[in-house]
Scaffold this motif. Structure first.
Motif, short mmCIF file in Angstrom:
data_model
loop_
_atom_site.label_atom_id
_atom_site.label_comp_id
_atom_site.label_asym_id
_atom_site.label_seq_id
_atom_site.Cartn_x
_atom_site.Cartn_y
_atom_site.Cartn_z
N THR A 42 2.90 -14.35 -4.43
CA THR A 42 3.68 -12.80 -4.96
C THR A 42 4.57 -12.30 -4.16
O THR A 42 5.79 -11.91 -3.94
CB THR A 42 2.42 -11.87 -5.50
N VAL A 43 3.70 -12.14 -2.90
CA VAL A 43 4.76 -11.83 -1.51
C VAL A 43 4.48 -12.41 -0.63
O VAL A 43 3.07 -13.41 -0.99
CB VAL A 43 4.89 -10.08 -1.37
N TYR A 44 4.70 -12.75 0.89
CA TYR A 44 4.14 -13.41 1.59
C TYR A 44 2.52 -12.78 2.21
O TYR A 44 3.11 -10.93 2.31
CB TYR A 44 5.08 -13.58 2.82
N LEU A 71 -9.03 -4.32 2.70
CA LEU A 71 -7.31 -5.07 2.68
C LEU A 71 -8.34 -6.77 1.05
O LEU A 71 -9.23 -6.65 1.24
CB LEU A 71 -7.81 -5.91 3.86
N THR A 104 -5.66 -9.51 -8.54
CA THR A 104 -6.80 -9.26 -7.72
C THR A 104 -7.65 -8.21 -7.93
O THR A 104 -7.56 -7.88 -9.39
CB THR A 104 -6.57 -8.55 -6.46
N SER A 118 -13.15 -4.57 4.11
CA SER A 118 -12.78 -3.15 3.42
C SER A 118 -14.47 -2.98 3.92
O SER A 118 -15.60 -1.96 3.10
CB SER A 118 -13.68 -3.46 1.53
N ALA A 125 -11.98 -6.82 -2.61
CA ALA A 125 -11.24 -6.94 -3.31
C ALA A 125 -10.49 -8.60 -2.83
O ALA A 125 -11.16 -8.95 -1.95
CB ALA A 125 -9.48 -6.30 -2.98
N ALA A 147 -5.42 -11.08 4.08
CA ALA A 147 -4.46 -10.73 4.24
C ALA A 147 -3.83 -9.47 3.19
O ALA A 147 -3.99 -9.32 1.64
CB ALA A 147 -3.37 -11.68 3.36
N PRO A 148 -3.03 -8.52 4.03
CA PRO A 148 -1.92 -7.98 3.23
C PRO A 148 -0.78 -8.52 3.25
O PRO A 148 -0.91 -9.41 3.69
CB PRO A 148 -2.15 -6.58 4.62
N GLU A 186 3.65 -7.78 -5.16
CA GLU A 186 2.25 -8.31 -5.31
C GLU A 186 1.77 -8.38 -6.58
O GLU A 186 1.72 -7.43 -7.72
CB GLU A 186 1.59 -6.76 -4.30
N SER A 187 0.28 -8.61 -6.31
CA SER A 187 -0.52 -8.96 -7.25
C SER A 187 -1.07 -7.63 -7.81
O SER A 187 -1.14 -6.48 -7.40
CB SER A 187 -1.89 -9.60 -7.50
N VAL A 189 -3.86 -5.08 -9.36
CA VAL A 189 -5.15 -4.92 -8.67
C VAL A 189 -6.69 -4.58 -9.67
O VAL A 189 -5.16 -3.78 -10.84
CB VAL A 189 -5.19 -4.25 -7.50
N LEU A 204 -5.58 -0.77 -10.93
CA LEU A 204 -5.45 -0.09 -9.51
C LEU A 204 -3.65 -0.38 -9.31
O LEU A 204 -3.23 0.62 -9.29
CB LEU A 204 -6.04 -0.46 -9.24
N PRO A 234 -8.68 5.30 -0.36
CA PRO A 234 -8.20 4.53 -1.57
C PRO A 234 -8.32 4.03 -2.95
O PRO A 234 -9.00 2.71 -1.84
CB PRO A 234 -6.35 4.51 -0.82
N VAL A 235 -8.38 4.24 -3.02
CA VAL A 235 -9.04 3.29 -4.41
C VAL A 235 -7.81 3.29 -5.24
O VAL A 235 -7.70 1.72 -6.00
CB VAL A 235 -9.85 3.91 -5.53
O1 TXA Z 1 -0.22 -9.75 -3.62
C1 TXA Z 1 -0.63 -9.91 -3.20
O2 TXA Z 1 -2.09 -8.80 -3.38
C2 TXA Z 1 -1.04 -9.80 -1.49
C3 TXA Z 1 -0.40 -11.27 -1.18
C4 TXA Z 1 -0.13 -11.48 0.15
O3 TXA Z 1 -1.82 -11.52 -1.30
N1 TXA Z 1 -1.85 -8.55 -0.80
C5 TXA Z 1 -0.96 -7.60 -0.87
O4 TXA Z 1 -1.55 -6.80 -0.53
O5 TXA Z 1 -0.53 -6.93 -1.81
P1 TXA Z 1 -1.51 -5.33 0.38
O6 TXA Z 1 -2.89 -5.25 1.31
O7 TXA Z 1 -0.27 -4.43 0.78
O8 TXA Z 1 -2.20 -4.70 -0.87
C6 TXA Z 1 -3.70 -4.22 -1.56
C7 TXA Z 1 -4.20 -2.95 -1.94
C8 TXA Z 1 -4.07 -1.73 -1.05
O9 TXA Z 1 -3.43 -1.20 -1.63
C9 TXA Z 1 -5.36 -1.74 -0.91
O10 TXA Z 1 -5.81 0.00 -1.28
C10 TXA Z 1 -5.86 -2.06 -2.18
O11 TXA Z 1 -5.31 -3.92 -2.47
N2 TXA Z 1 -7.67 -2.40 -2.13
C11 TXA Z 1 -8.38 -3.70 -1.19
N3 TXA Z 1 -9.46 -3.45 -1.26
C12 TXA Z 1 -9.57 -2.93 -2.21
C13 TXA Z 1 -11.06 -2.13 -2.84
N4 TXA Z 1 -12.35 -2.62 -2.41
N5 TXA Z 1 -10.63 -1.19 -3.97
C14 TXA Z 1 -9.85 -0.38 -3.78
N6 TXA Z 1 -8.64 -0.78 -3.82
C15 TXA Z 1 -8.87 -1.62 -2.48
#
Ligand code: TXA
Ligand code: MG
Length: 356
Positions: A42-44, A71, A104, A118, A125, A147-148, A186-187, A189, A204, A234-235
């Motif tokens: 998806t992305v780094y 994360l 995700t 979290s 996630a 990893a974000p 990004e993936s 969710v 989401l 944030p949800v």
């Molecule tokens: O493609 C991807 O998902 C990339 C690669 C590196 O795997 N990762 C990514 O992570 O985009 P990040 O942190 O940039 O975005 C993850 C999103 C965040 O906006 C966060 O709010 C949401 O997923 N998230 C994470 N845990 C959550 C949870 N328990 N409930 C709701 N949202 C959640």
């Protein structure tokens, strides 16, 4: 300021001894509580040992990320998800159908082991990336990796190593430079209804795994913005926090091609002291030439949605490097992965669509 080791990896040959050696070194850094930037489809990502509180804390610091934005935890195989999360029946079917994938799942935690990713939520996630370098790194580290996306908070996600070096050099222990991200967004969710997890899913964040591909799982029509207020974690990714923003303001233009072209040319003539960026499709870029001094970047052909997804963040990062004052963007199709491209552009624009 950390001393960042930047290494190149041949992603087509990660099982060669030399490439494996590099990944072992990276895995060692993760095991010792350090930060490693690694490629995914998806992305780094900016990774740390998800089971190490101190290491996860470093991610937030390096990115300047608000501490209540949770994360994603990455696994090398889907079986491991079951050790850390409650996999409801629908989630199990989705895992079997798609994973590894750019997808995700937000699931109920099974034990406290993933609390650092979290901290204030009873959900976590999880995702198994399709990219082999990512999976090998996780496997060698022998621990799930939180990893974000590897960008500074609020900036466009990185889809090639050069984006990361400018953002994170000095903030991570190692950057693994592989190929440009295959998907570029990004993936997807998804979450489940907490009272009745088998009663449908919520999208989401849109991504490569589209609404159409998930349609057999009963997608709820939820109003995400109502679920979210400043006092709750944030949800929905991107609703509470500014996302994907290029440095210059971005406006989406809605209208026929010739009106958009006229608008850009007129703006350029009327604002001689402003550098204009135009994000467009191939068929529009032909109408501009270098002497006009407009930064024209194409996302690809209008009908190639995958290419648009792949090129979007790279284009936003390019506008940052050029240093434009304003970006005007065409309005992409909302079909299939176009929904995700449109969603990222809407967030980058703060929801500003102008009819021309
Ligand atoms: O493609 C991807 O998902 C990339 C690669 C590196 O795997 N990762 C990514 O992570 O985009 P990040 O942190 O940039 O975005 C993850 C999103 C965040 O906006 C966060 O709010 C949401 O997923 N998230 C994470 N845990 C959550 C949870 N328990 N409930 C709701 N949202 C959640
Ligand atoms: Mg991100």
């Amino acid at each position: 300021m950390l001393k960042t080791k930047i290494i190149k990896i041949d992603e087509k040959n990660i099982n060669n001894p030399e490439e494996l050696g590099k990944l072992r070194e990276a895995a060692g850094i993760i095991k010792n509580g350090g930060l490693v930037v690694f490629p995914t489809e998806t992305v780094y990502g900016l990774g740390a040992d998800a089971l190490n509180r101190n290491a996860v804390g470093k991610i937030y610091k390096a990115k300047g990320r608000p501490s209540d934005n949770p994360l994603i935890v990455h696994f090398s195989n889907a079986g491991d998800i079951y050790k850390y999360a409650e996999v409801n029946e629908t989630a199990g079917k989705i895992i079997n159908k798609f994973m590894p994938a750019p997808l995700t799942l937000v699931l109920k935690k099974k034990n406290g082991l993933l609390n650092y990713a979290s901290p204030n939520l009873d959900t976590v996630a999880v995702r198994v990336p399709r990219n082999k370098t990512a999976r090998k790194l996780i496997e060698l580290a022998g621990t799930p990796i939180a990893a974000p996306s590897a960008n500074l908070s609020g900036k466009p996600s990185p889809t090639s190593a050069e984006h990361i070096i400018s953002d994170l050099n000095g903030r991570a222990d190692m950057i693994i430079c592989g190929e440009s991200s295959e998907i570029g967004l990004e993936s997807t969710v998804i979450s489940f209804n907490p009272d009745n997890p088998d009663n449908g899913i919520n999208i989401l964040r849109s991504g490569f795994i589209t609404r159409e591909m998930l349609s057999e799982f009963n997608i709820s029509e939820n109003n995400l913005s109502e679920n979210n207020n400043k006092n709750n974690p944030p949800v929905c990714p991107g609703i509470k926090y500014r996302h994907y923003s290029p440095d210059a303001p971005l406006r989406i233009l809605s209208g026929e091609n010739h009106r958009i072209i006229d608008f850009i040319k007129r703006e350029n003539i009327n604002n001689k002291n402003k550098k204009i960026g135009f994000l467009c499709f191939d068929e529009l870029s032909e109408y501009f030439d270098k002497s006009e001094n407009i930064a024209v970047i194409s996302l690809g052909p209008r009908d190639n949605l995958n290419e648009q997804a792949k090129n979007l963040f790279g284009a936003l990062n390019k506008f940052n490097n050029i240093g434009v004052d304003i970006i005007y963007s065409i309005e992409p199709s909302r079909k299939e992965i176009g929904e995700a491209v449109y969603n990222r552009l809407m967030k980058a624009s703060g929801g500003k669509v102008c009819g021309v």
